[in-house]
Scaffold this motif. Structure first.
Motif, mmCIF file in Angstrom:
data_model
loop_
_atom_site.group_PDB
_atom_site.id
_atom_site.type_symbol
_atom_site.label_atom_id
_atom_site.label_comp_id
_atom_site.label_asym_id
_atom_site.label_seq_id
_atom_site.Cartn_x
_atom_site.Cartn_y
_atom_site.Cartn_z
ATOM 1 N N VAL A 1 8.338 2.568 -9.977
ATOM 2 C CA VAL A 1 7.410 3.204 -9.736
ATOM 3 C C VAL A 1 7.540 4.434 -10.460
ATOM 4 O O VAL A 1 8.720 4.988 -10.482
ATOM 5 C CB VAL A 1 7.815 4.226 -7.911
ATOM 6 N N ILE A 2 5.907 4.873 -10.555
ATOM 7 C CA ILE A 2 5.569 6.306 -10.830
ATOM 8 C C ILE A 2 6.365 7.556 -10.023
ATOM 9 O O ILE A 2 5.365 7.334 -9.672
ATOM 10 C CB ILE A 2 4.741 6.324 -12.372
ATOM 11 N N LEU A 3 6.725 7.535 -10.469
ATOM 12 C CA LEU A 3 7.442 9.297 -9.101
ATOM 13 C C LEU A 3 6.901 10.137 -8.862
ATOM 14 O O LEU A 3 6.225 10.909 -8.578
ATOM 15 C CB LEU A 3 9.503 9.849 -8.949
ATOM 16 N N ASN A 4 6.693 11.136 -10.114
ATOM 17 C CA ASN A 4 5.960 12.223 -10.096
ATOM 18 C C ASN A 4 6.223 12.749 -12.362
ATOM 19 O O ASN A 4 5.908 11.488 -13.342
ATOM 20 C CB ASN A 4 6.780 13.799 -9.976
ATOM 21 N N ILE A 5 5.190 13.073 -12.672
ATOM 22 C CA ILE A 5 4.514 14.516 -13.742
ATOM 23 C C ILE A 5 5.325 14.905 -14.008
ATOM 24 O O ILE A 5 4.739 16.025 -13.124
ATOM 25 C CB ILE A 5 3.096 13.989 -14.122
ATOM 26 N N LEU A 6 6.067 15.374 -15.537
ATOM 27 C CA LEU A 6 6.280 16.915 -15.456
ATOM 28 C C LEU A 6 5.197 16.835 -16.219
ATOM 29 O O LEU A 6 5.750 17.224 -17.878
ATOM 30 C CB LEU A 6 8.100 17.382 -15.899
ATOM 31 N N LEU A 7 5.107 18.599 -16.339
ATOM 32 C CA LEU A 7 3.851 19.042 -17.137
ATOM 33 C C LEU A 7 4.652 20.647 -17.320
ATOM 34 O O LEU A 7 5.031 21.126 -16.822
ATOM 35 C CB LEU A 7 2.207 19.102 -16.286
ATOM 36 N N ASP B 1 0.674 -1.072 -0.191
ATOM 37 C CA ASP B 1 0.080 0.047 0.186
ATOM 38 C C ASP B 1 0.820 1.593 0.111
ATOM 39 O O ASP B 1 1.872 1.373 0.725
ATOM 40 C CB ASP B 1 -1.012 -0.046 1.065
ATOM 41 N N ILE B 2 1.033 2.012 -0.760
ATOM 42 C CA ILE B 2 1.785 2.807 -1.682
ATOM 43 C C ILE B 2 1.205 4.497 -1.255
ATOM 44 O O ILE B 2 1.528 5.510 -1.502
ATOM 45 C CB ILE B 2 2.463 3.044 -2.655
ATOM 46 N N CYS B 3 -0.260 4.675 -0.521
ATOM 47 C CA CYS B 3 -1.207 6.100 -0.804
ATOM 48 C C CYS B 3 -0.447 7.127 0.234
ATOM 49 O O CYS B 3 -1.174 8.120 -0.680
ATOM 50 C CB CYS B 3 -2.228 5.511 -0.875
ATOM 51 N N CYS B 4 0.072 6.563 1.355
ATOM 52 C CA CYS B 4 0.428 7.264 2.139
ATOM 53 C C CYS B 4 1.991 7.754 1.423
ATOM 54 O O CYS B 4 3.322 8.344 3.149
ATOM 55 C CB CYS B 4 0.785 7.265 3.567
ATOM 56 N N VAL B 5 2.972 7.518 0.725
ATOM 57 C CA VAL B 5 4.251 7.524 0.480
ATOM 58 C C VAL B 5 4.051 8.884 0.144
ATOM 59 O O VAL B 5 3.894 10.011 -1.218
ATOM 60 C CB VAL B 5 4.619 6.915 -0.892
ATOM 61 N N ASP B 6 4.942 10.165 1.176
ATOM 62 C CA ASP B 6 5.283 11.117 0.799
ATOM 63 C C ASP B 6 5.697 11.620 -0.481
ATOM 64 O O ASP B 6 5.169 12.899 -1.064
ATOM 65 C CB ASP B 6 5.942 11.961 2.132
ATOM 66 N N GLU B 7 6.666 10.882 -0.748
ATOM 67 C CA GLU B 7 7.166 11.779 -1.987
ATOM 68 C C GLU B 7 6.273 11.482 -3.364
ATOM 69 O O GLU B 7 6.851 12.094 -4.229
ATOM 70 C CB GLU B 7 8.709 10.748 -2.506
ATOM 71 N N LEU B 8 5.162 10.683 -3.249
ATOM 72 C CA LEU B 8 4.517 10.185 -4.323
ATOM 73 C C LEU B 8 3.626 11.292 -4.930
ATOM 74 O O LEU B 8 2.547 11.675 -5.741
ATOM 75 C CB LEU B 8 4.020 9.026 -4.609
ATOM 76 N N LYS B 9 3.000 12.405 -2.772
ATOM 77 C CA LYS B 9 2.198 13.347 -3.048
ATOM 78 C C LYS B 9 2.862 15.052 -3.155
ATOM 79 O O LYS B 9 3.884 15.105 -3.803
ATOM 80 C CB LYS B 9 1.868 13.467 -1.343
ATOM 81 N N LEU C 1 4.226 17.332 -10.716
ATOM 82 C CA LEU C 1 3.275 16.993 -9.816
ATOM 83 C C LEU C 1 3.421 15.127 -9.505
ATOM 84 O O LEU C 1 3.905 14.260 -10.155
ATOM 85 C CB LEU C 1 1.920 16.569 -11.321
ATOM 86 N N GLY C 2 3.242 15.260 -8.376
ATOM 87 C CA GLY C 2 3.038 13.842 -7.398
ATOM 88 C C GLY C 2 2.561 12.242 -8.150
ATOM 89 O O GLY C 2 0.663 12.839 -8.589
#
Ligand SMILES: Cc1cc2nc3c(=O)[nH]c(=O)nc-3n(C[C@H](O)[C@H](O)[C@H](O)COP(=O)(O)OP(=O)(O)OC[C@H]3O[C@@H](n4cnc5c(N)ncnc54)[C@H](O)[C@@H]3O)c2cc1C
Ligand code: FES
Ligand code: FES
Length: 1273
Positions: free
Chosen positions: A381-387, A262-270, A280-281
């Motif tokens: 792991v997908i870390l973030n999105i760059l827009l 469960d990764i929903c609380c992984v700070d680095e992804l938020k 964007l996380g």
């Protein structure tokens, strides 16, 4: 830590190694906690019945679908269920009270879900407008009400709701923080506290590791490093990163993998930050993303385009799914299922976003969104999105064409990004389409072609379309709409995008409106209910709140599956045939039986008595059943989905899983005949069922028209599926089941088990919707559960999943009509000959043709109408009664015939109808005049004509339908009324089943009226075969009236007994009278019997006018206004009856437009077996303006207290919608060069596809300017 801790309604809960990976929050609430106020239907995020409110760590309280949440994901959640919102002990919440008061419930099964969705909405945002409220309920389905009253109730809480109706002030429990001004979950908050950072945000979290009961391992991690650590320890061969866990709603997970992280609380992804790009996380939820986009669009000049992105994202799923579902999770669905029409992927790829992927060596890699599809994501792991920032020289537009207004995946989605210079010359183009084929992403050739071209010229447009055509390779993907339509749609959206972006002076006004998306300009809906009442006879004829409305809104009204778990209970799941037609060779259940938790498998050989769930010729009434249907297939498989047996297990999920392990081999398998048009060609599949001869013919033959019309099946789509719980008792069995026909259930169990009927008790409290499905089809589930209970001497619960229901159980019957009609110069019928072929499915059991025999000609000249009706056998499940069965189909066929006469002869369709009226139906003339006046018809007719002349790509239609409807059978009901001597309260037991039609409310009103006591003193009890034996079917819009007759009789009996006592007492209080009666040994219980002798014959008339606006480029449309006038007699309960009218009309709206059944033509399998692909209307599909009128000064019969049937007739008038759509389509066809009187045939529902494909739209007609100025300077 090895436990997951959370709270439910403030109470702590904890789960650990005793839990299985597939235990959902829904099941935990209902089964483990016995909090059965939360309901469910689809278990895939598609119906909203299961919505609860959850505050996740550091986040605002929001709605979630408890069916999608694994209970192990709930660490630190604060969950509120319907029980925690308001109840009879602590008082009801204003939302519950308002929904009940405004008649927002009928069967009430969906109501807790609606309340929770609204409750969560207000918790997360107090300052919300009426329009925002209307847009917020893509999550919830209601099959009964037609949504209008629900929306009306909820809009009272809007910040812009008109005063004094604004109910916002009533929401005393919404805590608004003095510091932040936002809603807050804390009960106390000192000025010095940080309000936006919750205590748990700051605390250091401990990783959770649990070895689950079913052999899976569950880990909850808070840091990215820990993800890789777990993968290293446990292996990466079979794992899943659980973010929101919602993807399984789109692509069901049959079994979870071995390792769950469960990764929903992984700070680095938020969260997000801005460097040059917006970073964007990837773990941001879709709703967080929308909020971030909204904020940045308003503040960051180079991120203006985020406004458009967020608008599009609001069309992804619905609020509860977006509250949990993450950006990364969405992209990973696309990664795994390339065919998925992901909107997130579409948008990010169009704007040229990148993503950062992190591997187990902590190496970051940046790839484009498109390149990501090719990356091996194992242990990554997908870390973030760059827009990227985009200047104002860029223009962006995107579209999502869906089968209905909200909460559906795209038929085709498209996004366009153009970089233009000041002369609109293309410097760069990015064109992305979804739902073309699994590998298609960009229209690369078109992008290249456009570079250097002036974008908004006819030439560029036409040339680029030619290029686009070469690269669009659209693949069939059933049950999705056809490749041909999707191909056209992609091209049309390309044009539409250009029209939307084109400067005003570069496009002619007649084309410009093609760029508009109709749903984007849809206003807040409005409605009117117009009827008069007679206060002198109140509470009869009084608009009252339904007697069980409040408990329904509070989740306190129990349904069959809400019966608490019984000790030693087992669960059954049906095994279905997987071939279209053939013989069973062998059934091998050994693998299923070896599966842990499986107890037994029963098939036809295990039934001690009769293998049947319908009786064949019904012993009492010859119009109910004709042929015995087998409980379990005894050898000859008749259709794909035929029930072969039942697997019994300790839990529901084990039973459902093991049912798929039963291996059945077949022989003599043949291709199915699925279509009634095909089946009727075989003489042995066709049987004449009835006929009527015309008695005269006119001699003025001007035109002869021959034609045909096919309409298809409709799923009942009850929010409560078929359920039965059978419990062994000291006598025999007690069966709680979802039936409209208790007698049938009792009789068939008795026959199957060879058990006397008096040892079997059938109990029904209420149904969560029925619409005919639960007349006979529920008996199969009930008999199967009784068989299991009998065999094992243990209680057995069978809950048919929606997918099983869709495959195994029959539907509204498809029909095909052929006709020849001779008319005079004015369209007056000289002779009409009509053949109606009704598809009964694999057997002719229920005589669905019977109701037709009274209304086959609707309200038109009966004397000149020759009619023959046939039952036709197809290789599908046996079709069954469905709201206005047969009558809807027959009346629609007639309305199409009359419309065609008008169309081909260029006559006014209303005039043609009126010249053909039966003499007995002339009251319709007056009704038409009323609607003409109230609906401002003449003015709107002219406006529609003008609109159609002035617009090429938007068209309107305004059409009528007329109705004559008649009830066709009688019923048997016992009614018992008991008066209690101490306080004078009254209880009533009757044989009618309450399923949302308001039967109990009407019974209480009638009793209250005759006894002269307040409604509050009267209680309706549950149905029980002990008290109400031999009850006939509840259905046909007759039950309220017949039970009412019984109630009236009971009152009269009691009053007659009390009358002598009254003599001498001056107007005694009821309570005193009852006490004295008791002392005087007067029997205070009365019994009445309603029988076939009480059958009434009357007719219900109706008139409907509907206006639509159609987007010719896509086939999308809006129902602008509906005016519906019905003769309801003297309604006993007008607000209940308005609800019946609206709900029926909207069910018909679905039938005619969005509800499209798809079968696999080779295997006969039903492909539209989930809410994911079978689309009933939702709140934003209803008329923008819906006006319902009841005929004034109408009275039926004394016996019925002046009332008429109400629940079924209005669905027959919904045919007005396709008729109005036809006018819009015809106008587009005329512009495309087709003759206006050349009839075009549309069989089945008027889906987006059917509408568009008949408009004759050709992309060679696409242009910006009609005439190009040769001297532009
Ligand atoms: C009713 C319904 C309607 C929907 N409608 C639409 C729609 O119209 N348009 C649309 O585009 N989508 C739609 N969706 C899909 C929805 O957007 C996704 O379900 C959601 O975004 C998935 O996110 P999740 O966090 O729940 O993923 P999960 O279910 O938790 O995970 C999905 C997959 O992603 C992987 N994963 C998750 N996070 C990461 C990460 N950071 N790195 C690597 N792998 C990861 C998991 O291992 C898993 O394999 C719909 C879904 C539902 C249920
Ligand atoms: S049961 Fe959860 S959305 Fe349908
Ligand atoms: S009241 Fe909504 S489904 Fe019945």
């Amino acid at each position: 830590m090895d436990r997951v801790n959370f709270t439910i309604n403030g109470k702590p809960h904890s789960v650990g190694r005793e839990t299985c990976s597939d235990l959902s929050l829904l099941e935990y609430l209902r089964v483990r906690c016995e909090l059965r106020g939360t309901k469910y239907m689809c278990r895939e995020g598609g119906c909203g019945a299961c919505v609860v409110a959850a505050a996740r760590p550091g986040e605002k309280q929001g709605a979630v679908n408890s069916c999608l949440v694994s209970v192990t994901s709930c660490q630190d959640w604060e969950i509120t269920t319907i029980e925690g919102v308001g109840n009879r002990l602590k008082g009801y919440h204003p939302i519950q009270k308002t929904l009940a008061k405004l008649n927002g419930t009928q069967c009430g099964y969906c109501s807790p879900g609606w309340v929770m969705a609204m409750y969560s909405l207000l918790k997360s945002n107090k300052d919300i407008s009426m329009l925002e409220i209307e847009k917020s309920f893509g999550s919830n389905i209601c099959r009964c009400t037609g949504y209008r009253p629900i929306l009306e109730a909820f809009k009272k809480f809007a910040s812009d709701a008109p005063k004094p109706d604004n109910y916002m002030l009533d929401i005393e429990d919404l805590n608004i923080c003095k510091i932040s001004g936002k809603t807050c979950r804390k009960s106390n908050c000192s000025e010095s506290e940080w309000c936006l950072v919750e205590a748990h945000d700051a605390k250091e979290h401990q990783k959770i590791e649990i070895d689950l009961k079913d052999g899976r391992s569950f880990s909850k991690v808070y840091h990215i490093d820990d993800i890789f650590e777990v993968l290293k320890q446990k292996g990466d061969d079979d794992y899943m990163l659980v973010a929101g866990n919602t993807a399984k709603g789109a692509f069901p997970i049959l079994e979870y993998p071995r390792v769950l992280i469960d990764i929903c609380c992984v700070d680095e992804l938020k969260g997000y930050h801005l460097d040059q790009n917006l970073v964007l996380g990837a773990g941001c939820t879709l709703n967080d993303t929308i909020e971030i986009f909204k904020k940045l669009a308003a503040t960051e000049d180079n991120f203006w385009y985020l406004q458009k992105l967020q608008e599009h994202l609001q069309l992804v799923a619905h609020i509860p799914v977006r509250n949990l579902g993450s950006v990364a999770g969405n992209l990973m669905i696309k990664h795994k299922h390339n065919e998925f029409q992901s909107d997130v992927f579409l948008l990010l790829e169009t704007i040229g976003a990148y993503m950062t992927i992190l591997d187990s060596n902590k190496q970051e890699k940046k790839v484009t969104i498109r390149e990501f599809l090719k990356v091996d994501m194992r242990s990554k792991v997908i870390l973030n999105i760059l827009l990227p920032p985009l200047g104002h020289d860029y223009q962006f537009e995107s579209f999502k064409v869906m089968p209905r207004a909200q909460s559906a995946h795209a038929i085709v989605n498209a996004a366009f990004l153009y970089r233009l210079d000041s002369s609109s010359t293309v410097k760069e183009a990015r064109i992305v389409f979804g739902a073309i084929n699994p590998t298609f992403v960009h229209a690369s050739k078109t992008e290249t072609f456009l570079r250097g071209k002036k974008l908004f010229t006819n030439k560029t447009l036409q040339d680029s379309i030619e290029v686009l055509k070469t690269e669009l390779v659209v693949e069939e993907n059933p049950p999705e709409p056809s490749a041909k339509y999707r191909n056209k749609l992609a091209i049309n959206l390309f044009y539409k995008g250009l029209l939307a972006l084109c400067p005003d002076d570069a496009v002619d006004s007649q084309f410009a409106s093609g760029g508009i998306v109709l749903s984007r300009k849809r206003p807040v809906s409005k409605a009117k209910q117009d009827y008069t009442t007679n206060p002198l006879i109140y509470p009869l004829n009084k608009p009252v709140e339904k007697v069980e409305a409040l408990i329904q809104c509070a989740g306190e009204a129990p349904y069959s599956e809400d019966l608490p778990s019984c000790p030693h209970e087992v669960f059954g799941a049906f095994v279905l045939a997987t071939v279209p037609k053939g013989d069973i060779d062998k059934i091998d259940s050994s693998k299923a039986l070896k599966h842990p938790g499986v107890i037994a498998f029963y098939s036809a050989d295990d039934i001690p008595g009769v293998n049947g769930f319908t009786p064949g010729l019904f012993p009492k009434i010859d119009y109910l059943y004709l042929t015995k249907e087998e409980l379990f297939c005894s050898g000859s498989v008749k259709y794909n989905g035929h029930v072969i047996g039942v697997v019994v297990a300790e839990t529901r999920s084990i039973a459902e899983y093991a049912a798929k392990l039963v291996h059945v081999t077949y022989k003599n398998v043949t291709k199915p005949v699925l279509d009634v048009r095909e089946a009727m060609k075989f003489p042995d599949r066709k049987k004449k069922a009835g006929e009527h001869d015309g008695t005269s013919a006119g001699g003025n033959l001007f035109k002869l028209i021959k034609g045909q019309q096919a309409i298809f099946a409709q799923q009942h789509f009850c929010m409560e599926t078929l359920v039965s719980v059978a419990k062994p008792t000291e006598e025999g069995l007690e069966v709680h089941c979802t039936t409209q026909h208790m007698d049938l259930v009792q009789m068939m169990i008795s026959r199957a088990l060879k058990m006397p009927e008096n040892k079997i008790d059938v109990i029904v409290r209420r149904l969560g919707g029925a619409y005919g499905l639960k007349i006979s089809r529920s008996s199969q589930v009930a008999v199967a559960s009784a068989l299991v209970a009998h065999k094992l001497n243990r209680p057995c619960r069978i809950i048919l999943p929606f997918t099983t229901l869709a495959k195994a159980v029959g539907k509204r019957l498809p029909c095909y009509s052929e006709y020849e009609i001779a008319v005079d110069l004015f369209g007056k019928i000289q002779l009409c000959k009509e053949f109606l072929y009704m598809d009964t499915g694999h057997v002719i059991d229920e005589p669905l043709f019977l109701p037709v025999l009274d209304v086959y000609n609707n309200c038109y000249d009966k004397l000149r109408w020759i009619f023959l009706v046939f039952s036709v056998i197809t290789d599908t499940a046996c079709n069954t009664w469905c709201r206005s069965p047969g009558t809807l189909e027959a009346i629609a066929a007639v309305e199409f015939i009359l419309e065609r006469v008008a169309y081909e002869m260029s006559l006014d369709p209303l005039t043609v109808r009126l010249v053909n009226l039966n003499l007995t139906d002339i009251e319709l003339i007056e009704m038409v005049e009323k609607v003409k006046h109230d609906a401002d018809y003449a003015k709107r007719r002219a406006a529609v004509d003008k609109f159609n002349k002035e617009n090429r790509w938007k068209k309107k239609g305004l059409r009528w339908s007329l109705l004559k409807w008649a009830p066709f059978y009688g019923q048997y009901f016992d009614v018992t009324m008991s008066v209690y001597n101490d306080d004078g309260t009254v209880s009533i037991t009757h044989g009618g089943i309450e399923m949302g039609q308001g039967l109990n409310t009407k019974a209480v009103q009638i009793a209250s009226h005759f006894l002269g006591i307040p409604m509050e003193k009267i209680q309706i009890k549950a149905n029980h075969t002990h008290m109400t034996p031999n009850s006939l079917v509840s259905g046909g819009s007759l039950t309220s009236i017949n039970v009412g007759i019984g109630v009236q009789r009971c009152c009269e009996i009691l009053l007659a007994r009390l009358a002598p006592l009254k003599v001498g007492l001056l107007n005694p209080a009821w309570e005193l009278l009852v006490k004295l009666a008791y002392k005087a040994s007067i029997d205070l219980q009365a019994h009445a019997f309603v029988s076939l002798f009480d059958t009434q014959k009357y007719e219900v008339h109706g008139v409907t006018l509907a206006e639509v606006e159609v987007d010719i480029l896509t086939g999308e449309w809006e129902l602008l206004r509906v005016d519906l006038l019905e003769d309801a007699g003297m309604s006993i309960s007008p607000s209940v009856d308005v609800g019946q009218v609206e709900g029926a009309f909207i069910m018909g709206l679905g039938y005619w437009t969005t509800e499209h059944m798809v079968y696999d033509s080779d295997t006969g399998e039903v492909l539209t077996d989930r809410p994911w692909n079978y689309h009933v209307p939702q709140a934003r599909d209803i008329p923008q303006d819906f006006r319902v009128y009841f005929k004034d000064k109408s009275y039926s019969e004394v016996r019925t207290l002046g009332a008429k049937s109400i629940g079924e007739p209005p669905i027959c008038m919904s045919v007005v919608v396709p008729l109005a759509l036809r006018e819009a389509i015809a106008s587009a066809r005329r512009d495309a060069g087709k003759a206006l009187n050349e009839w075009f045939q549309i069989d089945g529902p008027y889906t987006r596809e059917a509408i568009h494909m008949h408009t004759e739209t050709d992309c060679s007609d696409f242009k910006f300017k009609k005439k190009v100025n040769p001297f532009p300077f």
